[in-house]
Design a protein around this motif. Structure first.
Motif, PDB file in Angstrom:
ATOM      1  N   ARG A 254      28.961  -6.633  79.684  1.00 18.77           N
ATOM      2  CA  ARG A 254      29.641  -5.452  80.904  1.00 18.77           C
ATOM      3  C   ARG A 254      28.856  -5.776  82.137  1.00 18.77           C
ATOM      4  NH1 ARG A 254      30.034  -0.829  80.215  1.00 18.77           N
ATOM      5  NH2 ARG A 254      28.936  -0.635  78.567  1.00 18.77           N
ATOM      6  N   PHE A 255      29.560  -5.656  83.196  1.00 23.76           N
ATOM      7  CA  PHE A 255      28.595  -5.564  84.706  1.00 23.76           C
ATOM      8  C   PHE A 255      28.947  -4.157  85.017  1.00 23.76           C
ATOM      9  CE2 PHE A 255      28.164  -6.375  89.033  1.00 23.76           C
ATOM     10  CZ  PHE A 255      26.558  -6.802  88.862  1.00 23.76           C
ATOM     11  N   GLU A 256      27.999  -3.562  84.976  1.00 24.44           N
ATOM     12  CA  GLU A 256      28.174  -2.113  85.652  1.00 24.44           C
ATOM     13  C   GLU A 256      26.919  -1.626  86.381  1.00 24.44           C
ATOM     14  OE1 GLU A 256      29.769   0.361  82.101  1.00 24.44           O
ATOM     15  OE2 GLU A 256      28.023   1.637  82.658  1.00 24.44           O
TER      16      GLU A 256
ATOM     17  N   VAL B 280      23.734  -6.229  84.001  1.00 28.44           N
ATOM     18  CA  VAL B 280      24.682  -6.996  82.928  1.00 28.44           C
ATOM     19  C   VAL B 280      24.300  -5.749  81.603  1.00 28.44           C
ATOM     20  CG1 VAL B 280      25.362  -8.583  81.346  1.00 28.44           C
ATOM     21  CG2 VAL B 280      25.344  -9.082  84.070  1.00 28.44           C
ATOM     22  N   ILE B 281      25.313  -5.402  80.851  1.00 28.13           N
ATOM     23  CA  ILE B 281      24.843  -4.445  79.792  1.00 28.13           C
ATOM     24  C   ILE B 281      25.456  -5.206  78.660  1.00 28.13           C
ATOM     25  CG2 ILE B 281      24.997  -2.346  78.628  1.00 28.13           C
ATOM     26  CD1 ILE B 281      25.199  -1.214  81.612  1.00 28.13           C
ATOM     27  N   ALA B 282      24.633  -5.267  77.448  1.00 27.01           N
ATOM     28  CA  ALA B 282      25.089  -5.594  76.020  1.00 27.01           C
ATOM     29  C   ALA B 282      25.586  -4.345  75.198  1.00 27.01           C
ATOM     30  CB  ALA B 282      24.042  -6.246  75.550  1.00 27.01           C
ATOM     31  N   ASP B 283      26.710  -4.266  74.924  1.00 24.08           N
ATOM     32  CA  ASP B 283      27.263  -3.065  74.459  1.00 24.08           C
ATOM     33  C   ASP B 283      28.234  -3.552  72.946  1.00 24.08           C
ATOM     34  OD1 ASP B 283      27.076  -0.300  74.203  1.00 24.08           O
ATOM     35  OD2 ASP B 283      28.198  -0.076  76.002  1.00 24.08           O
TER      36      ASP B 283
END
Ligand SMILES: [Zn+2]
Length: 213
Positions: A123-125, A129-132
């Motif tokens: 996700r781009f937050e 960019v975050i891996a969740d």
């Protein structure tokens, strides 16, 4: 490999590995003497997962619901998790001994690690960019997948000489030594460390009394 199964209520003292992946390996205690396996059901595995905060709440809830609907499939997933656990123990003990890990350990780890990657979304937050973990990830093998993911991403990326096995008897727990000096020898000084100290003291005092007679 099957060990004596023991009902166990997990508590903070059982999480000394420095990472959930190593704490998972330590759900068998005493591999060097009389091994006890503390995962007596998939319910227990979920309980363990909750305590080590391996999965977000929503995924845990989905797995709990699914387990009630499909107990047979959950039981088979528990067996696969235990297979992974034994391969991880073989992998870690080889590294600790300075040996090459068995091929089967790497193959099994890779399989679950890939599933772990697949359970993630990007996700781009707030500009990054975050891996969740995906909200809809609810495969029974998700726990194994996340253990393998953490093993590859968090444990095996550490210097290998920081991977240790407790020097106590009837323990064989593994951990990451993150102490500054890098000389941690025990899972817990208060458990195995003191026993070893007492044994050394006993041996010493026996030698001393032997010298007197
Ligand atoms: Zn120990």
């Amino acid at each position: 490999m099957s060990y004596a199964i023991e009902s166990h209520d997990f508590a903070a003292r059982d999480f000394i590995g420095g990472d959930a992946a190593l704490d998972f390996v330590n759900t068998v205690s005493g591999r060097d003497e009389s091994p006890r396996d503390w995962l007596d059901s998939y319910t227990r595995l979920l309980e363990w997962t909750t305590l080590v905060r391996l999965l977000p709440e929503r995924n845990l809830r989905a797995l709990t619901r699914k387990m009630h609907d499909e107990p047979g499939a959950a039981g088979r997933a528990l067996m696969r998790a235990k297979e992974l656990r034994e391969e991880l123990f073989a992998l870690v003990s080889a590294i600790v001994a300075g040996d090459a890990p068995p091929k089967s350990a790497l193959t099994t780890l890779r399989e679950h690690w890939l599933a772990g990657i697949d359970a993630h979304e990007l996700r781009f937050e707030n500009g990054q960019v975050i891996a969740d973990i995906r909200a809809d990830a609810s495969d029974f093998d998700l726990i194994s997948a996340m253990v393998a993911y953490r093993m590859v991403e968090h444990v095996l990326t550490q210097p290998p000489d920081r991977l240790r096995m407790c020097g106590g008897t009837n323990c064989a727990w593994v951990f990451l030594d993150s102490s500054k000096a890098g000389r941690r020898r025990w899972c817990d000084m208060a458990v195995c460390g003191n026993v070893a100290k007492a044994q050394r003291f006993y041996a010493r005092s026996r030698r001393r009394s032997g010298a007197r007679s």
